[in-house]
Design an enzyme around this catalytic site. Structure first.
Site, PDB file in Angstrom:
ATOM      1  N   CYS A  89      53.618  22.479   9.502  1.00  0.00           N
ATOM      2  CA  CYS A  89      52.322  22.226  10.130  1.00  0.00           C
ATOM      3  C   CYS A  89      52.402  21.081  11.152  1.00  0.00           C
ATOM      4  O   CYS A  89      53.009  21.257  12.197  1.00  0.00           O
ATOM      5  CB  CYS A  89      51.259  22.021   9.061  1.00  0.00           C
ATOM      6  SG  CYS A  89      49.626  22.475   9.667  1.00  0.00           S
ATOM      7  N   HIS A 180      51.806  25.612   4.710  1.00  0.00           N
ATOM      8  CA  HIS A 180      52.260  24.570   3.772  1.00  0.00           C
ATOM      9  C   HIS A 180      52.955  25.193   2.564  1.00  0.00           C
ATOM     10  O   HIS A 180      52.304  25.400   1.526  1.00  0.00           O
ATOM     11  CB  HIS A 180      51.052  23.760   3.277  1.00  0.00           C
ATOM     12  CG  HIS A 180      50.481  22.836   4.297  1.00  0.00           C
ATOM     13  ND1 HIS A 180      50.725  21.487   4.311  1.00  0.00           N
ATOM     14  CD2 HIS A 180      49.688  23.089   5.359  1.00  0.00           C
ATOM     15  CE1 HIS A 180      50.096  20.935   5.332  1.00  0.00           C
ATOM     16  NE2 HIS A 180      49.456  21.888   5.981  1.00  0.00           N
ATOM     17  N   GLU A 182      54.760  23.891   0.436  1.00  0.00           N
ATOM     18  CA  GLU A 182      54.778  22.966  -0.711  1.00  0.00           C
ATOM     19  C   GLU A 182      53.514  23.100  -1.558  1.00  0.00           C
ATOM     20  O   GLU A 182      53.458  22.582  -2.663  1.00  0.00           O
ATOM     21  CB  GLU A 182      54.974  21.517  -0.220  1.00  0.00           C
ATOM     22  CG  GLU A 182      53.760  20.815   0.366  1.00  0.00           C
ATOM     23  CD  GLU A 182      53.378  21.258   1.783  1.00  0.00           C
ATOM     24  OE1 GLU A 182      53.989  22.218   2.311  1.00  0.00           O
ATOM     25  OE2 GLU A 182      52.448  20.645   2.358  1.00  0.00           O
TER      26      GLU A 182
HETATM   27  N1  GLN Z   1      45.774  19.873  12.760  1.00  0.00           N
HETATM   28  C1  GLN Z   1      46.911  19.041  12.524  1.00  0.00           C
HETATM   29  C2  GLN Z   1      47.559  18.588  13.838  1.00  0.00           C
HETATM   30  O1  GLN Z   1      47.210  19.065  14.857  1.00  0.00           O
HETATM   31  C3  GLN Z   1      47.939  19.726  11.648  1.00  0.00           C
HETATM   32  C4  GLN Z   1      47.339  20.036  10.299  1.00  0.00           C
HETATM   33  C5  GLN Z   1      48.312  20.044   9.161  1.00  0.00           C
HETATM   34  O2  GLN Z   1      49.423  19.511   9.228  1.00  0.00           O
HETATM   35  N2  GLN Z   1      47.871  20.597   8.068  1.00  0.00           N
HETATM   36  O3  GLN Z   1      48.392  17.764  13.855  1.00  0.00           O
END
Ligand code: GLN
Length: 203
Positions: A89, A180, A182
């Site tokens: 992410c 994610h 995890e």
């Molecule tokens: N929206 C976050 C970003 O732009 C990422 C979200 C996440 O890691 N769950 O950095």
């Protein structure tokens, strides 16, 4: 002094997890369950002697703010050039070559373009099961304010998709997921990273 070095295949992998902010504890649990040693990384010197590194989810702008202090971003940039790294992410956003919406700085190591927060406010967090090339069939994926990978370079392999867009990609020693892993009980993605790490160290 005369001791034989430990054969590499018998050595446990030590994987760092960037622990400046965000979701690092669940990664540590997932790695430990697979027999690796997890080490939380909060300073550039703690990048030494790691077999691999996880850049967790969180807020990529906040990560950048922390990383811009004390040469951490430069140290990380050199690290990811040669050492297996898995970005989830926000971590995938940090690894990406191009970041859009808005444009922001990154490590630019992985040849992908990502659009931040691409799924809109109404459906910004969701759990779904989607196809993957990993053995064992479809994978549960937890998306939280996820980015979308809108372009991949020629050396990037797509391992899973959501609505036709890549959500798990690999380029050599680099792995990235826009979800994610995890937060699911399925260990396959962490296992994949450990396998990739072993292979990249010739084990
Ligand atoms: N929206 C976050 C970003 O732009 C990422 C979200 C996440 O890691 N769950 O950095």
């Amino acid at each position: 002094m005369d001791q034989e070095p430990t054969p590499r295949q018998d050595r446990h992998l030590t994987i760092g997890i960037l622990a400046l902010q965000g979701a690092f504890e669940a990664h540590a649990k997932a790695l430990t369950a697979l027999g690796a040693t997890a080490k939380l990384v909060r300073t550039p010197t703690e990048l030494a002697n790691l077999d691999g590194l996880i850049l967790p989810g969180g807020e990529s702008t906040t990560f950048l703010k922390f990383l811009e202090r004390g040469g951490f971003l430069d140290a990380l940039q050199s690290f990811v050039e040669t050492t297996p790294t898995f970005g989830t992410c926000a971590g995938a956003i940090l690894l990406a070559k191009n970041v859009q919406s808005p444009t922001q700085k990154s490590l630019a190591a992985l040849d992908i373009t990502v659009e931040r927060n691409a799924y809109g406010r109404q459906i910004d967090s969701t759990i779904l099961t989607a196809p993957t090339t990993l053995e064992g069939g479809p994978l549960e994926m937890v998306f939280i304010r996820a980015p979308r990978i809108t372009q991949t370079g020629p050396n990037v392999e797509t391992l899973a998709t959501r609505d036709g867009f890549p959500v798990l990609v690999r380029q050599g020693h680099l792995l990235a997921a826009t979800f994610h892993p995890e937060l699911s009980s399925d260990p396959r993605v962490h296992q994949l990273f450990l396998d990739l790490t072993r292979r990249s160290h010739g084990q």
